[in-house]
Design an enzyme around this catalytic site. Structure first.
Site, short mmCIF file in Angstrom:
data_model
loop_
_atom_site.label_atom_id
_atom_site.label_comp_id
_atom_site.label_asym_id
_atom_site.label_seq_id
_atom_site.Cartn_x
_atom_site.Cartn_y
_atom_site.Cartn_z
N ASN A 161 -10.84 -2.86 -6.16
CA ASN A 161 -10.03 -1.92 -6.95
C ASN A 161 -10.68 -1.53 -8.28
OD1 ASN A 161 -6.84 -3.21 -5.75
ND2 ASN A 161 -7.94 -1.38 -5.11
N ASP A 197 0.82 -1.22 0.00
CA ASP A 197 0.00 0.00 0.00
C ASP A 197 0.85 1.26 0.00
OD1 ASP A 197 -2.27 1.53 0.07
OD2 ASP A 197 -2.70 1.19 2.18
C1 FPP Z 1 -1.96 0.16 -3.31
O1 FPP Z 1 -1.49 1.48 -3.34
C2 FPP Z 1 -1.45 -0.58 -4.43
C3 FPP Z 1 -2.20 -1.17 -5.41
C4 FPP Z 1 -3.68 -1.14 -5.44
C5 FPP Z 1 -1.57 -1.86 -6.53
C6 FPP Z 1 -0.37 -2.67 -6.22
C7 FPP Z 1 0.45 -2.78 -7.42
C8 FPP Z 1 1.80 -2.78 -7.46
C9 FPP Z 1 2.68 -2.78 -6.30
C10 FPP Z 1 2.54 -2.70 -8.73
C11 FPP Z 1 2.41 -3.60 -9.77
C12 FPP Z 1 2.42 -5.02 -9.55
C13 FPP Z 1 1.74 -5.81 -10.37
C14 FPP Z 1 1.82 -7.28 -10.22
C15 FPP Z 1 0.89 -5.21 -11.41
P1 FPP Z 1 -2.53 2.67 -3.52
O2 FPP Z 1 -2.64 2.97 -4.97
O3 FPP Z 1 -3.82 2.30 -2.85
O4 FPP Z 1 -1.81 3.82 -2.75
P2 FPP Z 1 -2.50 5.01 -1.97
O5 FPP Z 1 -3.32 4.42 -0.86
O6 FPP Z 1 -1.35 5.78 -1.45
O7 FPP Z 1 -3.32 5.77 -2.96
#
Ligand code: FPP
Length: 240
Positions: free
Chosen positions: A63, A15
């Site tokens: 998501n 996250d």
């Molecule tokens: C959460 O951060 C992350 C995700 C929903 C996506 C996770 C993806 C990756 C680490 C990269 C790619 C890996 C693959 C396998 C495609 P957030 O976007 O919710 O962060 P925030 O809470 O700060 O907005």
């Protein structure tokens, strides 16, 4: 961290990509791109440390509420990941598996993922599980529906469903990826919740929360989290 007491199954809620990007005045996808690089480093370190199963939460059933642009960007990253990292997975004898319902993903993403899953199927080192279109409740509902069908067909007596029979039918179960319950669940970015991840499997997991945003989560941070896990007193409801 004691290299002789590495947890067999570690799960990670990656996250903070969005906040990492915002802090730098970059688009959210730049955060996911940096997150992918962090993930590649953690896979390598986990494999080197002898972790048996590493599970990461890459895309949840919730998501889909994000913008179409962010969603398609994440799937493009996923395709790039499985294509460019396949060699590295092979070199390190890592087996890739998926937790979740792939059927809702775009065809090119499904094809790329399935290819990497089948190409690595013979690898005998660490198993790397990516949770994609995964939801903990969704997974339990799916297992319950499977069991209901087996009861209907007379293969199971009603009233005889056990804990193990439910576990077996989850994505982590013996009939699917076989990774079982994680000993340790790590969540980055300072949030302290499970967000529908491994709801059934976390019954006795240890949780380690860190304020570091996922793109800044280094292999050193990973070892620190394992060290914290090793300092915990796990009693499983019993006494020492
Ligand atoms: C959460 O951060 C992350 C995700 C929903 C996506 C996770 C993806 C990756 C680490 C990269 C790619 C890996 C693959 C396998 C495609 P957030 O976007 O919710 O962060 P925030 O809470 O700060 O907005």
């Amino acid at each position: 961290m004691d290299k002789d007491r590495i947890p067999a199954h570690i799960a990670i809620i990656m996250d903070g990509n969005g906040r990492w990007a915002k802090q730098r005045g970059l688009p959210r996808l730049a955060g996911h791109n940096a997150g992918m690089k962090a993930m590649i480093e953690i896979v390598r370190r986990a494999s080197d440390l002898g972790v048996k199963h590493l599970t990461v939460y890459a895309f949840s059933t919730e998501n889909w509420k994000r913008s179409a642009q962010e969603i398609s960007g994440l799937f493009r990253l996923l395709i790039r990941y499985v294509r460019t990292e396949l060699k590295e997975l092979m070199r390190n004898n890592v087996r890739l598996m998926i937790l979740g319902d792939l059927s809702a993903l775009p065809d090119d993403a499904v094809a790329a993922v399935n290819r990497a899953v089948s190409d690595t199927a013979g690898n005998t080192g660490m198993q790397f599980n990516i949770a994609l279109n995964y939801g903990g409740r969704d997974e339990i509902v799916r297992a319950v529906n499977l069991l209901a069908g087996e009861v209907r067909d007379g293969r199971i007596e009603p009233g005889q469903i056990t804990d193990e029979m439910i576990s077996e039918r989850l994505y982590t179960g013996a009939r699917e990826t076989g990774c079982g319950d994680p000993e340790l669940i790590i969540r980055t970015s300072g949030e302290q919740r499970l967000s529908n991840f491994l709801l059934w499997q976390c019954a006795y997991s240890e949780f380690v929360f860190t304020d570091v945003y996922w793109p800044d989560f280094t292999p050193e941070e990973f070892e620190k989290a394992i060290g914290e896990f090793q300092s915990r007193d796990r009693r499983y409801g019993g006494r020492k």
